[in-house]
Motif scaffolding. Structure first.
Motif, short mmCIF file in Angstrom:
data_model
loop_
_atom_site.label_atom_id
_atom_site.label_comp_id
_atom_site.label_asym_id
_atom_site.label_seq_id
_atom_site.Cartn_x
_atom_site.Cartn_y
_atom_site.Cartn_z
N ILE A 14 -36.14 -68.74 -43.06
CA ILE A 14 -37.62 -69.21 -43.56
C ILE A 14 -38.16 -70.53 -43.72
O ILE A 14 -37.41 -72.19 -43.74
N ALA A 15 -39.75 -70.47 -42.97
CA ALA A 15 -40.32 -72.14 -42.94
C ALA A 15 -41.38 -71.96 -43.93
O ALA A 15 -41.19 -71.61 -44.83
N VAL A 16 -41.54 -72.75 -44.79
CA VAL A 16 -41.59 -73.59 -46.10
C VAL A 16 -43.01 -74.58 -45.11
O VAL A 16 -43.45 -75.66 -45.00
N LEU A 17 -44.48 -74.31 -45.91
CA LEU A 17 -45.45 -74.60 -45.97
C LEU A 17 -46.22 -75.80 -47.34
O LEU A 17 -46.63 -74.30 -47.82
N ARG A 60 -53.27 -72.35 -37.09
CA ARG A 60 -51.87 -72.79 -35.88
C ARG A 60 -51.11 -72.49 -36.66
O ARG A 60 -50.23 -72.13 -35.50
N GLN A 61 -50.41 -73.64 -37.64
CA GLN A 61 -49.03 -73.75 -38.11
C GLN A 61 -48.92 -72.65 -38.28
O GLN A 61 -47.45 -72.01 -37.69
N LEU A 62 -49.14 -71.09 -38.73
CA LEU A 62 -48.86 -70.39 -39.37
C LEU A 62 -48.60 -69.29 -38.00
O LEU A 62 -47.40 -68.50 -37.80
N SER A 63 -49.44 -69.05 -37.08
CA SER A 63 -49.06 -68.21 -35.98
C SER A 63 -47.82 -69.60 -35.06
O SER A 63 -47.21 -68.35 -34.59
N ASP A 64 -48.09 -70.21 -34.35
CA ASP A 64 -46.71 -71.01 -34.36
C ASP A 64 -45.29 -70.40 -34.56
O ASP A 64 -44.29 -69.73 -33.88
N TRP A 65 -45.10 -70.26 -36.17
CA TRP A 65 -44.10 -69.88 -36.65
C TRP A 65 -44.04 -68.71 -36.05
O TRP A 65 -43.03 -68.36 -36.47
N CYS A 66 -45.05 -67.65 -36.06
CA CYS A 66 -44.28 -66.48 -36.36
C CYS A 66 -44.55 -66.31 -34.75
O CYS A 66 -43.86 -65.56 -34.27
N ALA A 67 -44.49 -66.95 -33.52
CA ALA A 67 -44.06 -66.62 -32.56
C ALA A 67 -43.43 -67.95 -32.45
O ALA A 67 -42.57 -67.16 -30.80
N VAL A 74 -42.27 -67.37 -43.93
CA VAL A 74 -42.86 -68.19 -44.12
C VAL A 74 -43.69 -68.41 -45.48
O VAL A 74 -43.86 -66.92 -45.42
N ILE A 75 -43.55 -69.38 -45.79
CA ILE A 75 -43.83 -69.11 -47.34
C ILE A 75 -44.60 -70.95 -47.76
O ILE A 75 -44.24 -71.60 -47.47
#
Length: 179
Positions: A14-17, A60-67, A74-75
């Protein structure tokens, strides 16, 4: 139906933003709540960052993490309100392939029990993109606790029945594969 005790726990990454114009890493109590809870549940913190309320940067950050194949979920926390600088929901929707409409509804129900009709001011949302789940939570530690404790801890646990988000991971991006 399988008994949940027959299923093994499946840890996810899990990534946290955190999205905030006013907080730095040292003041990120909401991000801290999420990290503490996801690790206590047995999951792995795959990444963590803090961004200002800038729609393009968030998307952009969300897209990078999805890739990133090493991130399953991602939360984000912050930027889900009604003010002009609250752009996290729009950034999430820029990335979603599918929205999980009921997440916002269930979050509102959970919030109503804690903060009454003030729950209408949240625009918590969730969706899926490139086989990754994305959740946008309000920026308060209490809202993050509520979302994790009442919804995410269950839906991100493979043992939760009758169904959960983890068990359908393999099928999230089936539309991208050709037969």
């Amino acid at each position: 139906m399988t008994d949940s005790s027959e299923r093994a726990f499946v840890p996810i990454r899990i990534a946290v933003l955190t999205v905030s114009d006013s907080r730095g890493a040292a003041e990120d109590r909401s991000g801290d709540v999420l990290v503490q809870r996801l690790e206590a549940a047995g999951h792995t913190l795959a990444a963590r960052t803090l961004l200002r309320d800038e729609r393009a940067d968030i998307a952009r950050q969300l897209s990078d993490w999805c890739a990133d194949p090493d991130i399953d979920v991602v939360i984000s926390t912050g930027g889900t309100g009604l003010t002009g600088r609250d752009v996290t929901v729009e950034a999430h929707r820029d990335v979603y392939e599918k929205e999980i409409d009921a997440f916002g509804t269930v979050f509102t129900i959970v919030s109503m029990k804690k903060i009454g009709t003030s729950a209408v001011q949240s625009r918590a949302t969730a969706g899926v993109a490139r086989g990754t789940y994305l959740f946008a939570l309000p920026g308060s530690p209490g809202a993050c606790r509520d979302a994790w404790d009442e919804i995410l801890v269950h839906q991100l646990d493979y043992r939760h029945l009758p169904c959960n988000f983890v068990e359908i991971f393999p099928r999230l991006d089936e539309h991208l594969r050709r037969k």
